[in-house]
Design an enzyme around this catalytic site. Structure first.
Site, PDB file in Angstrom:
ATOM      1  N   GLN A 153      24.408 -15.425  75.046  1.00  0.00           N
ATOM      2  CA  GLN A 153      23.697 -14.704  76.109  1.00  0.00           C
ATOM      3  C   GLN A 153      24.222 -13.278  76.225  1.00  0.00           C
ATOM      4  O   GLN A 153      23.436 -12.323  76.338  1.00  0.00           O
ATOM      5  CB  GLN A 153      23.902 -15.434  77.448  1.00  0.00           C
ATOM      6  CG  GLN A 153      23.239 -14.741  78.618  1.00  0.00           C
ATOM      7  CD  GLN A 153      21.720 -14.765  78.518  1.00  0.00           C
ATOM      8  OE1 GLN A 153      21.134 -15.834  78.374  1.00  0.00           O
ATOM      9  NE2 GLN A 153      21.068 -13.608  78.593  1.00  0.00           N
ATOM     10  N   ARG A 171      25.289 -27.141  73.028  1.00  0.00           N
ATOM     11  CA  ARG A 171      25.378 -26.842  74.468  1.00  0.00           C
ATOM     12  C   ARG A 171      25.960 -28.065  75.150  1.00  0.00           C
ATOM     13  O   ARG A 171      25.302 -29.101  75.276  1.00  0.00           O
ATOM     14  CB  ARG A 171      23.992 -26.520  75.039  1.00  0.00           C
ATOM     15  CG  ARG A 171      23.994 -26.398  76.546  1.00  0.00           C
ATOM     16  CD  ARG A 171      22.717 -25.846  77.111  1.00  0.00           C
ATOM     17  NE  ARG A 171      22.648 -24.410  76.963  1.00  0.00           N
ATOM     18  CZ  ARG A 171      21.799 -23.612  77.619  1.00  0.00           C
ATOM     19  NH1 ARG A 171      20.930 -24.125  78.474  1.00  0.00           N
ATOM     20  NH2 ARG A 171      21.802 -22.328  77.420  1.00  0.00           N
ATOM     21  N   ARG A 208      17.269 -12.660  73.231  1.00  0.00           N
ATOM     22  CA  ARG A 208      18.005 -13.851  72.780  1.00  0.00           C
ATOM     23  C   ARG A 208      17.613 -14.167  71.337  1.00  0.00           C
ATOM     24  O   ARG A 208      18.446 -14.544  70.517  1.00  0.00           O
ATOM     25  CB  ARG A 208      17.690 -15.071  73.675  1.00  0.00           C
ATOM     26  CG  ARG A 208      18.144 -14.982  75.112  1.00  0.00           C
ATOM     27  CD  ARG A 208      19.658 -14.959  75.246  1.00  0.00           C
ATOM     28  NE  ARG A 208      20.316 -16.058  74.564  1.00  0.00           N
ATOM     29  CZ  ARG A 208      20.502 -17.285  75.064  1.00  0.00           C
ATOM     30  NH1 ARG A 208      20.100 -17.558  76.288  1.00  0.00           N
ATOM     31  NH2 ARG A 208      21.119 -18.228  74.366  1.00  0.00           N
ATOM     32  N   CYS A 265      20.102 -13.660  83.334  1.00  0.00           N
ATOM     33  CA  CYS A 265      19.915 -14.417  82.080  1.00  0.00           C
ATOM     34  C   CYS A 265      18.828 -15.475  82.195  1.00  0.00           C
ATOM     35  O   CYS A 265      18.384 -15.998  81.172  1.00  0.00           O
ATOM     36  CB  CYS A 265      21.240 -15.012  81.621  1.00  0.00           C
ATOM     37  SG  CYS A 265      21.893 -16.273  82.724  1.00  0.00           S
ATOM     38  N   ASP A 271      23.210 -14.080  88.643  1.00  0.00           N
ATOM     39  CA  ASP A 271      22.849 -15.347  88.011  1.00  0.00           C
ATOM     40  C   ASP A 271      22.664 -16.352  89.139  1.00  0.00           C
ATOM     41  O   ASP A 271      22.986 -16.066  90.300  1.00  0.00           O
ATOM     42  CB  ASP A 271      23.983 -15.779  87.046  1.00  0.00           C
ATOM     43  CG  ASP A 271      23.564 -16.878  86.081  1.00  0.00           C
ATOM     44  OD1 ASP A 271      22.391 -17.329  86.146  1.00  0.00           O
ATOM     45  OD2 ASP A 271      24.391 -17.308  85.267  1.00  0.00           O
ATOM     46  N   HIS A 282      29.364 -18.241  77.582  1.00  0.00           N
ATOM     47  CA  HIS A 282      27.991 -18.213  77.058  1.00  0.00           C
ATOM     48  C   HIS A 282      27.874 -16.974  76.155  1.00  0.00           C
ATOM     49  O   HIS A 282      27.174 -16.014  76.479  1.00  0.00           O
ATOM     50  CB  HIS A 282      27.007 -18.151  78.228  1.00  0.00           C
ATOM     51  CG  HIS A 282      25.600 -18.522  77.887  1.00  0.00           C
ATOM     52  ND1 HIS A 282      25.205 -18.928  76.621  1.00  0.00           N
ATOM     53  CD2 HIS A 282      24.474 -18.556  78.664  1.00  0.00           C
ATOM     54  CE1 HIS A 282      23.901 -19.182  76.637  1.00  0.00           C
ATOM     55  NE2 HIS A 282      23.438 -18.968  77.855  1.00  0.00           N
TER      56      HIS A 282
END
Ligand code: CP
Length: 308
Positions: A139, A109, A286, A258, A221, A136
């Site tokens: 996700q 990340r 996830r 998310c 988000d 991402h």
């Protein structure tokens, strides 16, 4: 004598648009199978190690990768970028080559997407994008899994995104043509992305009501992504997901996020508490998606992963 063995290409998981649709579909199928086996997980990753490198905070990504590896018999080592030589005196190339001698895969990340691509270009082991400023993908695999669990086939569905056209929205845009769903993105005018930076397959609008109309999935988000603190948020207020906005969507519509959530900003508490909200199933998924992504990555990297 030289070694004439031709090894299959390393399977990196960096951008959904670089991975064939059939592969993504088979990863989702495997995720469903692994979820069904969550109380008796097959020991697919016995003897395998995953390096987990972070230069940003994480709850779900860290938990899901670490638990996925351990439930399937593998090991993890977690490092922050500041604890490593990466980005300091040591080159990305050397970091990639050394990691390749110690572990079987890397999950990373980092803000800078190009650094992740560069790491992958030198690595002999799979590199998994665990969030960059550009995308991402892990996700969105969990999100696709969740949508199909809740609504059935995603093909032909309308997904409506509200707020910033950020890394998660951009990854939804990569998935839309592959999975045949309609993606409408409602962004406030001051932040409307340049059309040339938006996938041609999505509908871009500044009208949140029109975006929500007849949607199967309402998704938002945080208005301010990690590393972008200080951004003006007033322009986003009409894009907040409220019960009124949800009422414009189809009666069976689900609400997704998310996480982490800024309650009262991008979404109200009553939407989060409503039966439409699937945020905790999405978070749990996830884990199941990560297991299937890891299994795909490991399968052709010289490691014999036995699928069920
Ligand atoms: N959604 C997500 O990536 O969560 P974390 O930042 O907690 O990993």
């Amino acid at each position: 004598m030289t070694d004439q063995t031709v090894r299959p290409p390393v399977r990196h998981f960096i951008n959904l648009d670089q991975i064939p649709t059939e592969t993504l579909q088979s990863i989702l199928t495997n995720a469903r199978e692994l979820k069904a086996q969550k109380f008796s997980p097959p020991q697919l990753f016995a003897g395998l190690s995953l390096a987990m490198i972070f230069d940003k905070k994480s709850t779900r990504t860290r938990l899901s990768f670490e638990i996925a590896m351990k439930q399937l018999g593998g090991h993890t080592i977690v490092m922050t970028k500041d604890e490593m030589q990466l980005g300091g005196a040591e080159s990305i190339e050397d970091t990639a080559k050394v990691l390749s001698r110690f572990v079987d895969g890397v999950m990373i990340r980092l803000s800078n997407h190009e650094t992740v691509e560069e790491l992958a270009s030198y690595a002999d082991i799979p590199v998994i994008n665990a969030l960059t400023d550009a995308s991402h993908p892990c996700q969105i695999m969990a999100d696709l899994l969740t949508i199909e669990e809740k609504l059935g086939d995603i093909k032909g569905r309308k997904i409506a995104w509200f707020g910033d056209y950020n890394n998660v929205a951009k990854t939804f845009a990569q998935a839309a043509p592959k999975f045949g769903f309609d993606l409408t993105v409602a962004v406030p005018p001051p932040l409307t992305p340049d059309k040339k930076n938006v996938a041609t397959t999505i509908t871009l609008t500044d009208d949140p009501i029109a975006a929500a109309k007849d949607a199967d999935v309402i998704v938002t988000d945080t208005w301010v992504s990690m590393g972008q603190e200080g951004k003006q948020i007033d322009a986003f207020i009409p894009y907040r997901v409220t019960p009124d906005l949800m009422a414009k969507a189809k009666p069976h519509a689900i609400f997704m996020h998310c996480m982490p959530i800024h309650r009262g900003e991008e979404v109200t508490d009553d939407v989060l508490a409503s039966p439409a909200s699937v945020i905790y199933d999405e978070a749990e998924n996830r884990l199941h998606a990560q297991k299937a992504i890891l299994a795909w990555c490991f399968e052709h990297s010289g490691v014999n992963v036995q699928h069920k």
